[in-house]
Design a protein around this motif. Sequence first.
Motif, PDB file in Angstrom:
ATOM      1  N   GLN A  10     -19.573 -15.203 -37.859  1.00  0.00           N
ATOM      2  CA  GLN A  10     -19.635 -14.649 -36.510  1.00  0.00           C
ATOM      3  C   GLN A  10     -18.579 -13.563 -36.347  1.00  0.00           C
ATOM      4  OE1 GLN A  10     -18.842 -17.243 -33.157  1.00  0.00           O
ATOM      5  NE2 GLN A  10     -20.011 -15.930 -31.765  1.00  0.00           N
TER       6      GLN A  10
ATOM      7  N   LEU B  39     -16.743 -10.672 -34.187  1.00  0.00           N
ATOM      8  CA  LEU B  39     -16.359 -10.604 -32.780  1.00  0.00           C
ATOM      9  C   LEU B  39     -17.394  -9.847 -31.958  1.00  0.00           C
ATOM     10  CD1 LEU B  39     -14.089 -11.317 -30.769  1.00  0.00           C
ATOM     11  CD2 LEU B  39     -13.129  -9.049 -31.227  1.00  0.00           C
ATOM     12  N   GLY B  40     -17.851 -10.488 -30.865  1.00  0.00           N
ATOM     13  CA  GLY B  40     -18.804  -9.840 -29.971  1.00  0.00           C
ATOM     14  C   GLY B  40     -20.250 -10.003 -30.375  1.00  0.00           C
TER      15      GLY B  40
ATOM     16  N   SER C 187     -13.703  -9.698 -41.686  1.00  0.00           N
ATOM     17  CA  SER C 187     -12.948 -10.334 -40.589  1.00  0.00           C
ATOM     18  C   SER C 187     -13.933 -10.928 -39.595  1.00  0.00           C
ATOM     19  CB  SER C 187     -12.056  -9.310 -39.890  1.00  0.00           C
ATOM     20  OG  SER C 187     -11.035  -8.841 -40.758  1.00  0.00           O
ATOM     21  N   ALA C 188     -13.845 -12.237 -39.416  1.00  0.00           N
ATOM     22  CA  ALA C 188     -14.840 -12.948 -38.611  1.00  0.00           C
ATOM     23  C   ALA C 188     -14.411 -14.400 -38.495  1.00  0.00           C
ATOM     24  CB  ALA C 188     -16.217 -12.871 -39.266  1.00  0.00           C
TER      25      ALA C 188
ATOM     26  N   TRP D 284     -11.009 -18.880 -38.779  1.00  0.00           N
ATOM     27  CA  TRP D 284     -10.822 -17.488 -38.390  1.00  0.00           C
ATOM     28  C   TRP D 284     -10.244 -16.726 -39.571  1.00  0.00           C
ATOM     29  CZ3 TRP D 284     -10.272 -15.806 -32.863  1.00  0.00           C
ATOM     30  CH2 TRP D 284     -10.683 -16.800 -31.967  1.00  0.00           C
TER      31      TRP D 284
ATOM     32  N   THR E 217      -8.866 -12.973 -40.843  1.00  0.00           N
ATOM     33  CA  THR E 217      -8.487 -11.595 -40.557  1.00  0.00           C
ATOM     34  C   THR E 217      -8.131 -10.931 -41.879  1.00  0.00           C
ATOM     35  OG1 THR E 217      -7.628 -12.169 -38.375  1.00  0.00           O
ATOM     36  CG2 THR E 217      -6.921 -10.069 -39.321  1.00  0.00           C
TER      37      THR E 217
ATOM     38  N   ARG F 122     -13.765 -20.621 -29.893  1.00  0.00           N
ATOM     39  CA  ARG F 122     -14.872 -20.346 -30.809  1.00  0.00           C
ATOM     40  C   ARG F 122     -15.648 -21.598 -31.227  1.00  0.00           C
ATOM     41  NH1 ARG F 122     -16.005 -15.408 -33.158  1.00  0.00           N
ATOM     42  NH2 ARG F 122     -14.671 -13.783 -32.310  1.00  0.00           N
TER      43      ARG F 122
ATOM     44  N   ARG G  77     -21.674 -13.063 -21.964  1.00  0.00           N
ATOM     45  CA  ARG G  77     -20.318 -13.462 -21.573  1.00  0.00           C
ATOM     46  C   ARG G  77     -20.314 -13.743 -20.080  1.00  0.00           C
ATOM     47  NH1 ARG G  77     -15.750 -13.318 -24.132  1.00  0.00           N
ATOM     48  NH2 ARG G  77     -16.575 -11.964 -25.769  1.00  0.00           N
TER      49      ARG G  77
END
Lengths: 113, 117
Positions: A37, A39-40, A87-88, A109, A111, B43, B112
């Motif tokens: 996943q 970001l966003g 990065s996810a 997570w 990075t 998350r 969101r």
Amino acid sequence: EAGVAQSPRYKIIEKRQSVAFWCNPISGHATLYWYQQILGQGPKLLIQFQNNGVVDDSQLPKDRFSAERLKGVDSTLKIQPAKLEDSAVYLCASRGSVRNTIYFGEGSWLTVV
Amino acid sequence: AQTVTQSQPEMSVQEAETVTLSCTYDTSENNYYLFWYKQPPSRQMILVIRQEAYKQQNATENRFSVNFQKAAKSFSLKISDSQLGDTAMYFCAFMKPVLTRDDKIIFGKGTRLHILP
């Protein structure tokens, strides 16, 4: 019952380094999934296992990503070498044979800097 | 291939109001499952509600209910008496039945939701 366990929760690495994530599904769950996943975005399936066999790995970037579930229980997802776009959050999930519900772990997570 | 579309990237409502999140999907299957997942900043993907396509009755879980329109391939989530703790990303998801090998969950891009005090 215990949920899906994942580790590590957080990892920061430099590009071109390697990283491994571990997942222990809910006891007795034959099906295990790894999702990525960014970001966003919504989660995207990387690989699906049924016991220790691969059902679907069509979206796994096989030049750098690998995953295994040798004994049909826990699983490891490896990235080598990592890129910035990796990065996810990496979500592991499992499903039993009775209920049609997938249960997710807390995620790992990553990075890449 | 199945697709899930959430057309509302972001929404805001006042606490205690009712809010509806939209979701449409595309499939040629007759039997399948639909889900709404909540994802707070941690998350963690938390299952909010699930619906079996063969059931005509809309699923409800306390303040959460769905409006499932199978012919229109629509699956909206209604949150009543919204609370500050409902602030999160909400994902609509589709899954084929367990007996099919292709039984992964397919997610929409998410909505969101902000609950304002």
